[in-house]
Design a protein around this motif. Structure first.
Motif, PDB file in Angstrom:
ATOM      1  N   VAL A 460      -2.542   0.954   4.896  1.00 27.45           N
ATOM      2  CA  VAL A 460      -2.241   0.020   3.798  1.00 27.45           C
ATOM      3  C   VAL A 460      -3.541  -0.443   3.139  1.00 27.45           C
ATOM      4  CG1 VAL A 460      -1.337  -2.282   3.267  1.00 27.45           C
ATOM      5  CG2 VAL A 460      -0.033  -0.731   4.737  1.00 27.45           C
ATOM      6  N   ALA A 461      -4.547  -0.764   3.948  1.00 28.64           N
ATOM      7  CA  ALA A 461      -5.829  -1.207   3.396  1.00 28.64           C
ATOM      8  C   ALA A 461      -6.476  -0.100   2.573  1.00 28.64           C
ATOM      9  CB  ALA A 461      -6.754  -1.650   4.526  1.00 28.64           C
ATOM     10  N   ALA A 462      -6.461   1.122   3.111  1.00 26.89           N
ATOM     11  CA  ALA A 462      -7.082   2.242   2.402  1.00 26.89           C
ATOM     12  C   ALA A 462      -6.371   2.517   1.075  1.00 26.89           C
ATOM     13  CB  ALA A 462      -7.068   3.485   3.289  1.00 26.89           C
ATOM     14  N   LYS A 463      -5.062   2.489   1.094  1.00 27.36           N
ATOM     15  CA  LYS A 463      -4.282   2.762  -0.122  1.00 27.36           C
ATOM     16  C   LYS A 463      -4.555   1.723  -1.201  1.00 27.36           C
ATOM     17  CE  LYS A 463       0.440   3.520  -1.769  1.00 27.36           C
ATOM     18  NZ  LYS A 463       1.878   3.594  -1.385  1.00 27.36           N
ATOM     19  N   ASN A 464      -4.764   0.470  -0.791  1.00 33.58           N
ATOM     20  CA  ASN A 464      -4.971  -0.615  -1.747  1.00 33.58           C
ATOM     21  C   ASN A 464      -6.444  -0.905  -2.001  1.00 33.58           C
ATOM     22  OD1 ASN A 464      -2.177  -2.040  -2.385  1.00 33.58           O
ATOM     23  ND2 ASN A 464      -2.122  -1.420  -0.230  1.00 33.58           N
TER      24      ASN A 464
END
Length: 656
Positions: A460-464
């Motif tokens: 989630v962090a990487a995607k955002n």
């Protein structure tokens, strides 16, 4: 004769079938074979990178090949935490690399160490850790009836190399980190077997090494050893255990019944075991087939840097104890037994932990966890500190007496995120907790739960394009992580499905039959577990009636994904060869699980279209990606269980 050269990609793809059917008896459906071929092709990209380019210049160590790699999430360490973290990250869209310093995966649960994963007492509470971990354990129960540690190893390997978004690199250890301010830019890892050094760039790094190796190199704040009672106000600390001391390491062994008396002569360096040493350590209690966790040593040393000394001492204890069992005359039932395997790698319980954004303590375990807004998984091993003198603590019990029962509890995301390094997370033995809480969170099933949570949050962090800590300050991102974990089968006690994209929640649900005071509505209440003796989160119906569940919408819906969460029972489930544990594990499909079923879509004109035809299922969680269909209703037709007389379903989800 000229020999045709074959490149590495061709070799891997030609060997696809050798990566499947790891039990040597599993038939591989065509769609699974196709998926695995695609995954092996993905894995071969790493080989191409090594052989064909992606080099970087570095004049040091001229005999080593230098390879630069890039990913969204790098997971260091392929124990149970690292495996679950990497699979979770990959399945949630992150390009993931998993590196491991051994050729065998599983960490302490590998064939090299042979420690069985433990966690929630499912037979006492009615449920166990689920998600990726349960998928692995159910796979092993069905396809490894021979109970082979080596087959378990290959199953873990197969699960990782068959994951399309995941690249696995074995025999490779992380040894250095390059930072810019408080962010890791690159991790360096080396494989001396292939003379290769990897320079790996990632958005998020997850330290699952158990020993905080990446965190150490990155300059994370580390914790080490027992804290004592005053530092954090923990009144359940055993006062006689030294502050700064560690839990010991262990070496396991296994035996074989030869059907006749087998002599044993100990080497001269073996410890001379006496009855006094075994005052609180009874070899007979759990049988003689599988060595003893109380063969432990090294808690007053540096369990990393003194590993060689600890190994020698543990081997001397193993030899000495077996000598006592065989030659003291106290255990005639062991006369026909011979040593079959002896571990050569100490199973390490304790070393360094990484200080996170928050600290988990005894107070959380005893109830304060309920106040944490960032709960991401349920675990439940008891508080279990152990004397740092290990086997030689002959006048002390091998584990602290448990005065208060430890109920299952949720852990928060904030203890999986480094407090000092912006893009560093951790899962496993090195999460942020006091040493007393660590004695509870350290076991492998708990590590796996933390791993799935860390991998999901990292994705989630990487995607955002944010640091992991940003998830904690964003209600929407935190909810996304929690709801994704629930969608992927993770148990989080007290949290339920609130996914706005799950269109099943907007449907009217009905059933042909109901039993045990359950109702169809239970399937939409958002929970995928039940406490012992409760059935409020399940639909149950007699399988003899070929029962069905039906979702109906006010207007047609486009459905392209269906998730089914079934009942897999609550028996003890692990990989083990300890007699007392083996007797609790059913090495076959769990009877309660729905084996054969169809999922039928009812079109707006009233005609029916079969969307899913499943036979021989043994997994709790099933995800079906189907050709998009416009339907007015959806029906689950239950045809057969794995021998139970009732069909049982926890949840049914639908996505456009």
């Amino acid at each position: 004769m000229k020999i045709k050269k074959i490149n590495r990609r061709e070799f891997i793809e030609a060997s696809t079938l050798s990566l499947l059917g790891y039990s040597m008896m599993v038939s591989v459906p065509a769609e699974v074979s196709a998926k695995s071929k695609a995954a092996v092709s993905e894995q071969s990209k790493l080989i191409d990178a090594v052989l064909e380019g992606a080099k970087y210049d570095d004049s040091s160590e001229p005999n080593m090949r230098k390879v630069a790699l890039e990913c969204d999430v790098l997971v260091c360490g392929a124990g149970m935490a690292g495996i679950c973290a990497a699979i979770a990250a990959a399945r949630n869209g992150a390009k993931t690399i998993l590196i491991n310093d051994r050729s065998r995966m599983g960490g302490n649960a590998s064939s090299e160490i042979k420690m069985h994963p433990l966690g929630i007492n499912s037979q006492k509470y009615g449920f166990r850790e689920a998600g990726v971990l349960e998928e692995l354990l159910l796979e092993n129960a069905v396809n490894n009836p021979q109970n082979s540690w080596d087959v378990w190893d290959v199953m873990l390997y197969d699960k990782c190399v068959s994951e399309p978004n995941l690249t696995l690199i074995l025999d490779t250890a992380v040894y250095m980190a390059q930072k810019a301010e408080n962010k890791i830019e690159y991790a360096y890892a080396r494989c001396d077997k292939s003379l290769t050094i990897y320079k790996i760039k990632a958005k998020v790094f997850i330290d699952c090494t158990g020993d905080s190796r990446l965190g150490m190199e990155a300059g994370a704040e580390l914790m080490h050893g027992r804290d004592g009672s005053e530092k954090y106000g923990e009144n359940e600390v055993v006062q006689t255990y030294p502050i700064g001391g560690l839990l010991c390491s262990s070496i396991m062994y296994t035996t074989k019944n030869m059907g006749r008396p087998v002599p044993f002569k100990a080497p001269p360096w073996a410890v001379k075991v006496t009855p006094e040493m075994l005052k609180y350590r009874n070899p007979r209690k759990n049988g003689f087939a599988y060595g003893y966790w109380f063969i432990s040593h090294g808690g007053l040393a540096d369990t990393i840097r003194d590993n060689e000394v600890i190994r020698f001492e543990l081997l001397s204890i193993v030899m000495g104890l077996w000598d006592y069992i065989k030659n003291s005359g106290e255990f005639p039932e062991a006369d026909n037994l011979a040593l079959d395997s002896i571990g050569m790698i100490p199973g390490r319980r304790d070393s360094y932990r990484i200080m996170g954004l928050s600290l988990f303590s005894q107070h959380d375990i005893r109830g304060k966890w309920r106040e944490r807004p960032d709960q991401i998984g349920t675990i439940g091993w008891k508080l279990e500190d152990q004397p740092s003198t290990g086997f030689y603590a002959s006048d002390d019990h091998p584990a602290m007496p448990v005065k208060v029962e430890t109920l299952p509890f949720n852990i928060p995301l904030s203890i999986l995120i480094s407090g000092k390094i912006e893009n560093l997370m951790m899962a496993g033995r090195n999460i942020s907790c006091t040493h007393l809480a660590f004695s509870c969170t350290r076991v492998m099933k708990s590590a796996a739960v933390a791993g799935q949570a860390a991998g999901t949050a990292a994705a989630v962090a990487a995607k955002n394009s944010v640091f992991p800590k940003a998830i904690l300050s964003s209600k929407s991102l935190l909810k996304q992580v929690q709801q994704t974990l629930l969608r992927d089968g993770q148990v989080i006690v007290g949290l339920a499905n609130d996914d706005p994209e799950d269109i099943a929640r907007k449907a009217k649900i009905s059933a042909s039959h109901c039993a045990m005071e359950t109702s169809a509505e239970n399937v939409l209440n958002g929970a995928v577990y039940d406490w012992l003796g409760k059935t409020g989160n399940r639909w149950i119906a007699p399988i003899s009636e070929k029962p069905w569940l039906k979702l109906e919408w006010d207007s047609p819906k486009r459905v392209s994904k269906i998730i089914l969460n079934l009942d897999s029972g609550y028996r003890h489930l692990t990989m083990t060869t300890e007699e007392a544990q083996v007797d609790k594990v059913l090495r076959a499909p769990q009877p309660e699980t729905l084996a054969d079923f169809n999922i039928v879509g009812i079109l707006p004109d009233g005609t029916e279209k079969r969307l899913v035809e499943q036979r021989g299922n043994y997994q709790k969680q099933r995800v079906f990606n189907i050709s998009p269909a416009e339907i007015s209703a959806l029906r689950l037709d239950c045809l057969k269980t794995n021998s139970d007389q009732f069909a049982r379903v926890f949840a049914l989800r639908c996505y456009s």
